[in-house]
Design a protein around this motif. Structure first.
Motif, PDB file in Angstrom:
ATOM      1  N   ARG A  10       0.831  -1.224   0.003  1.00 40.94           N
ATOM      2  CA  ARG A  10       0.219  -0.009  -0.118  1.00 40.94           C
ATOM      3  C   ARG A  10       0.853   1.486  -0.021  1.00 40.94           C
ATOM      4  NH1 ARG A  10      -4.561   0.161   4.477  1.00 40.94           N
ATOM      5  NH2 ARG A  10      -2.779   0.247   6.075  1.00 40.94           N
ATOM      6  N   PRO A  11       1.632   1.459   1.061  1.00 39.28           N
ATOM      7  CA  PRO A  11       2.375   2.631   0.916  1.00 39.28           C
ATOM      8  C   PRO A  11       3.367   2.822  -0.232  1.00 39.28           C
ATOM      9  CG  PRO A  11       3.322   1.225   2.725  1.00 39.28           C
ATOM     10  CD  PRO A  11       2.108   0.600   2.086  1.00 39.28           C
ATOM     11  N   VAL A  14       1.705   4.767  -3.014  1.00 41.48           N
ATOM     12  CA  VAL A  14       1.233   6.101  -2.874  1.00 41.48           C
ATOM     13  C   VAL A  14       2.650   7.037  -2.990  1.00 41.48           C
ATOM     14  CG1 VAL A  14       0.699   8.028  -1.256  1.00 41.48           C
ATOM     15  CG2 VAL A  14      -0.330   5.845  -1.019  1.00 41.48           C
ATOM     16  N   PHE A  47      -5.714   1.618  -5.071  1.00 44.91           N
ATOM     17  CA  PHE A  47      -4.594   2.759  -5.015  1.00 44.91           C
ATOM     18  C   PHE A  47      -4.418   2.925  -6.382  1.00 44.91           C
ATOM     19  CE2 PHE A  47      -4.797   1.179  -0.976  1.00 44.91           C
ATOM     20  CZ  PHE A  47      -4.303   2.262   0.065  1.00 44.91           C
ATOM     21  N   HIS A 203      -1.544  -1.479  12.731  1.00 46.43           N
ATOM     22  CA  HIS A 203      -0.860  -2.829  11.873  1.00 46.43           C
ATOM     23  C   HIS A 203       0.537  -3.033  11.980  1.00 46.43           C
ATOM     24  CE1 HIS A 203       0.961   0.381   9.101  1.00 46.43           C
ATOM     25  NE2 HIS A 203       1.726  -0.709   8.789  1.00 46.43           N
ATOM     26  N   ARG A 204       1.252  -2.405  13.092  1.00 47.24           N
ATOM     27  CA  ARG A 204       2.710  -2.936  13.277  1.00 47.24           C
ATOM     28  C   ARG A 204       2.850  -3.980  14.069  1.00 47.24           C
ATOM     29  NH1 ARG A 204       4.400   1.369  10.893  1.00 47.24           N
ATOM     30  NH2 ARG A 204       5.056  -0.494   9.544  1.00 47.24           N
ATOM     31  N   PRO A 233     -10.448   2.053  10.314  1.00 47.52           N
ATOM     32  CA  PRO A 233     -10.119   1.337   9.038  1.00 47.52           C
ATOM     33  C   PRO A 233      -9.159   0.325   9.180  1.00 47.52           C
ATOM     34  CG  PRO A 233      -9.878   3.687   8.833  1.00 47.52           C
ATOM     35  CD  PRO A 233      -9.863   3.632  10.142  1.00 47.52           C
ATOM     36  N   HIS A 235      -6.338  -2.559   8.602  1.00 42.25           N
ATOM     37  CA  HIS A 235      -5.568  -3.447   8.007  1.00 42.25           C
ATOM     38  C   HIS A 235      -5.602  -4.877   8.385  1.00 42.25           C
ATOM     39  CE1 HIS A 235      -1.426  -5.188   6.664  1.00 42.25           C
ATOM     40  NE2 HIS A 235      -1.215  -3.886   6.356  1.00 42.25           N
ATOM     41  N   PRO A 258     -10.307  -1.703   5.149  1.00 42.30           N
ATOM     42  CA  PRO A 258      -9.384  -0.753   5.070  1.00 42.30           C
ATOM     43  C   PRO A 258     -10.118   0.259   3.941  1.00 42.30           C
ATOM     44  CG  PRO A 258      -8.226  -2.844   4.741  1.00 42.30           C
ATOM     45  CD  PRO A 258      -9.700  -3.036   5.384  1.00 42.30           C
ATOM     46  N   LEU A 259      -9.781   1.523   3.883  1.00 47.43           N
ATOM     47  CA  LEU A 259     -10.416   2.485   3.051  1.00 47.43           C
ATOM     48  C   LEU A 259      -9.243   2.721   2.016  1.00 47.43           C
ATOM     49  CD1 LEU A 259     -11.992   4.948   5.533  1.00 47.43           C
ATOM     50  CD2 LEU A 259     -13.191   3.394   4.005  1.00 47.43           C
ATOM     51  N   GLY A 260      -9.962   2.983   0.561  1.00 51.31           N
ATOM     52  CA  GLY A 260      -9.228   3.449  -0.627  1.00 51.31           C
ATOM     53  C   GLY A 260      -8.716   4.768  -0.092  1.00 51.31           C
ATOM     54  N   TYR A 261      -7.466   5.123  -0.818  1.00 52.75           N
ATOM     55  CA  TYR A 261      -6.907   6.229  -0.582  1.00 52.75           C
ATOM     56  C   TYR A 261      -7.738   7.465  -0.411  1.00 52.75           C
ATOM     57  CZ  TYR A 261      -2.868   9.486  -1.225  1.00 52.75           C
ATOM     58  OH  TYR A 261      -1.860  10.541  -1.183  1.00 52.75           O
ATOM     59  N   LEU A 265      -8.003   9.581   3.175  1.00 58.23           N
ATOM     60  CA  LEU A 265      -7.596  10.925   3.507  1.00 58.23           C
ATOM     61  C   LEU A 265      -8.809  12.054   3.662  1.00 58.23           C
ATOM     62  CD1 LEU A 265      -4.574  11.516   0.631  1.00 58.23           C
ATOM     63  CD2 LEU A 265      -4.374  10.948   3.243  1.00 58.23           C
ATOM     64  N   GLY A 279       3.587   4.569   9.241  1.00 57.55           N
ATOM     65  CA  GLY A 279       4.504   5.467   9.056  1.00 57.55           C
ATOM     66  C   GLY A 279       4.140   6.541   8.195  1.00 57.55           C
ATOM     67  N   VAL A 281       1.159   7.631   7.631  1.00 62.84           N
ATOM     68  CA  VAL A 281      -0.140   8.632   8.488  1.00 62.84           C
ATOM     69  C   VAL A 281       0.526   9.501   9.125  1.00 62.84           C
ATOM     70  CG1 VAL A 281      -2.092   8.454   9.731  1.00 62.84           C
ATOM     71  CG2 VAL A 281      -1.696   6.772   8.049  1.00 62.84           C
ATOM     72  N   GLU A 284       1.216  12.427   6.712  1.00 59.24           N
ATOM     73  CA  GLU A 284       0.270  13.190   6.054  1.00 59.24           C
ATOM     74  C   GLU A 284      -0.731  13.728   7.046  1.00 59.24           C
ATOM     75  OE1 GLU A 284      -0.835   9.377   3.236  1.00 59.24           O
ATOM     76  OE2 GLU A 284      -1.609   9.242   5.138  1.00 59.24           O
TER      77      GLU A 284
HETATM   78  N1  UDP Z   1      -4.303   4.305   3.959  1.00 61.76           N
HETATM   79  C1  UDP Z   1      -5.357   4.224   3.125  1.00 61.76           C
HETATM   80  N2  UDP Z   1      -6.489   3.309   3.643  1.00 61.76           N
HETATM   81  C2  UDP Z   1      -6.276   3.129   4.823  1.00 61.76           C
HETATM   82  C3  UDP Z   1      -5.199   3.180   6.031  1.00 61.76           C
HETATM   83  C4  UDP Z   1      -4.163   3.588   4.982  1.00 61.76           C
HETATM   84  O1  UDP Z   1      -5.363   4.438   1.882  1.00 61.76           O
HETATM   85  O2  UDP Z   1      -7.329   2.434   5.443  1.00 61.76           O
HETATM   86  C5  UDP Z   1      -3.025   5.075   3.344  1.00 61.76           C
HETATM   87  C6  UDP Z   1      -2.474   6.183   4.144  1.00 61.76           C
HETATM   88  O3  UDP Z   1      -3.174   7.439   3.770  1.00 61.76           O
HETATM   89  C7  UDP Z   1      -1.219   6.138   3.572  1.00 61.76           C
HETATM   90  C8  UDP Z   1      -0.674   4.820   3.388  1.00 61.76           C
HETATM   91  O4  UDP Z   1      -1.943   4.025   3.189  1.00 61.76           O
HETATM   92  O5  UDP Z   1      -0.929   6.816   2.394  1.00 61.76           O
HETATM   93  C9  UDP Z   1       0.017   4.314   4.627  1.00 61.76           C
HETATM   94  O6  UDP Z   1       0.280   2.823   4.525  1.00 61.76           O
HETATM   95  P1  UDP Z   1       0.225   1.952   5.725  1.00 61.76           P
HETATM   96  O7  UDP Z   1      -0.038   2.645   7.095  1.00 61.76           O
HETATM   97  O8  UDP Z   1      -0.164   0.725   5.539  1.00 61.76           O
HETATM   98  O9  UDP Z   1       2.040   1.644   5.834  1.00 61.76           O
HETATM   99  P2  UDP Z   1       3.177   2.462   6.417  1.00 61.76           P
HETATM  100  O10 UDP Z   1       3.158   3.869   6.073  1.00 61.76           O
HETATM  101  O11 UDP Z   1       3.267   2.201   7.929  1.00 61.76           O
HETATM  102  O12 UDP Z   1       4.281   1.628   6.068  1.00 61.76           O
END
Ligand code: UDP
Ligand code: UD1
Length: 364
Positions: A10-11, A14, A47, A203-204, A233, A235, A258-261, A265, A279, A281, A284
């Protein structure tokens, strides 16, 4: 020569979107390899749609497993696909297992690599991501730092400063590009939330993988929900453990997929408070000026504390910290944001990559 972006989680999506866009504007041939580390529609497909990422050239479908087995599948799959596409450069992002595997495969095949989000350190080798970060940075040929302290971390580890470029944070590019599409009210209504609410993400492994820490965490979040309704939301990692520990939908707590991006946001933008162990979030919320309490003992993103809205808390400290954050109210996104978090990191990275591909001398 072809630029390949290796993405898995996911990250990654982005962080990559602004770089892909930047390279497209410079007409650099490129393609995405999706490792399949994340595969649920709500962890992956949404995403690509929300960020306008092009269809991957291939999806390796590695899926979930233990670290060793997942990394082994990543190594085998990536070696094949890198040999097949013969890229001139491979770009990797962040600190997930897909990042580690891609850098290792390319190092062994002699394929040059670039690491986006280099030099972040929590100095906690118990975090799988920290191991991935250290190994990735030691092997990358080009390193893109999002934050100034990364430069000294890399120098201390013996990375040649000529390989390192401070470019700001591409995750902020994605956020800025998304701003006009964010609609907190619509998402809030859809989820049946009042105007004043908090958002949680967890989720850690250190938090969710053991029953004891899960119980402690869930009790703390439940305490916060007595003060302000909380939406989580969630993980997929630890979902069952957290549910067993009591993280279930109730009157003032709502546990959802989980929600879409864009939806996520939107929800964060309208929130009075965010409680997280993510990390991205932390970054953001800093950008959006939303108070953020991070349930971790350390962060590889200390700039979100010094220049932003973030605070590290233990589960025991969470309820009082939440009370205070809610009383203090939203921070105005300050003029004092981290340097180069300006929405132009993708083009900056793309310019360096294009120059490198042309063979320009990049030493400062
Ligand atoms: N995010 C999302 N939907 C969710 C939770 C997180 O779109 O339900 C986005 C969030 O905005 C950010 C990214 O996923 O851009 C962060 O991913 P995550 O927290 O899974 O990973 P980390 O940053 O901890 O590695
Ligand atoms: C990974 C990253 C982590 C990052 C997170 C972002 C590593 C070591 N960790 O953690 O740094 O913060 O992504 O979200 O790379 N699962 C599903 N569906 C999916 C994906 C995962 O159900 O689409 C479940 C599976 O039960 C799986 C678990 O989540 O076992 C963990 O997935 P995994 O990719 O191993 O790590 P994450 O915890 O997602």
């Amino acid at each position: 020569p072809l630029v390949l972006h290796v993405l898995g989680a996911r990250p990654n999506f982005v962080k990559a979107a602004p770089v892909v866009r930047g390279l497209a504007e410079l007409d650099v041939p490129q393609g995405i390899i999706h490792t399949g580390q994340h595969y649920d529609a709500l962890m992956s497909d949404v995403f690509f749609a929300d960020l306008g990422l092009p269809e991957p050239l291939a999806n390796l479908g590695v899926g979930s497993d233990s670290h060793a087995r997942q990394t082994a599948a990543l190594l085998t799959g990536l070696e094949e696909v890198v040999l097949e596409h013969d890229p001139g450069l491979v770009v990797v992002y962040g600190d997930v297992n897909s990042t580690l595997a891609a850098i290792l495969v390319c190092a062994k095949l002699g394929v040059p690599t670039a690491h986006v989000e280099a030099g972040l350190r929590s100095f906690d080798r118990g975090m799988p991501e920290e191991v991935n970060r250290v190994v990735t940075d030691s092997l990358a040929d080009l390193l893109f730092a999002t934050s100034p302290e990364a430069l000294s971390h890399l120098a201390r580890e013996g990375v040649d400063p000529a390989k390192v470029h401070l470019v700001g944070n591409p995750m902020i590019d994605s956020l800025k590009a998304a701003l006009p599409r964010l609609d907190a009210k619509a998402v809030r209504h859809r989820l049946g939330l009042p105007e004043h609410y908090a958002v949680g993400t967890l989720h850690r492994p250190a938090n969710v993988d053991a029953a004891d820490s899960a119980r402690e965490l869930v009790a703390a979040v439940a305490e916060v929900s007595r003060r302000v309704p909380v939406v989580v939301p969630l993980h997929p990692r630890g979902r069952e453990r957290l549910a067993a520990a009591g993280l279930v939908t109730g009157e003032r707590l709502s546990v959802i997929d989980p929600l879409g991006y864009i939806d996520f946001l939107s929800l964060v933008r309208g929130a009075a408070l965010v409680v997280t162990d993510s990390g991205g979030v932390q970054e953001e919320t800093t950008m959006l000026g939303v108070p953020c309490l991070t349930l971790r003992a350390n962060t590889e993103r200390p700039i979100t504390i010094t220049h932003g809205t973030n605070r590290l808390v233990t589960p025991a400290q969470l309820p009082a910290a939440a009370e205070k954050a809610l009383a203090d109210g939203a921070a105005t996104p300050s003029g004092d944001l981290p340097p180069l978090w300006d929405g132009a990191s993708g083009p900056r990275i793309a310019r360096v990559l294009a120059a490198w591909l042309r063979g320009d001398n990049l030493s400062p």
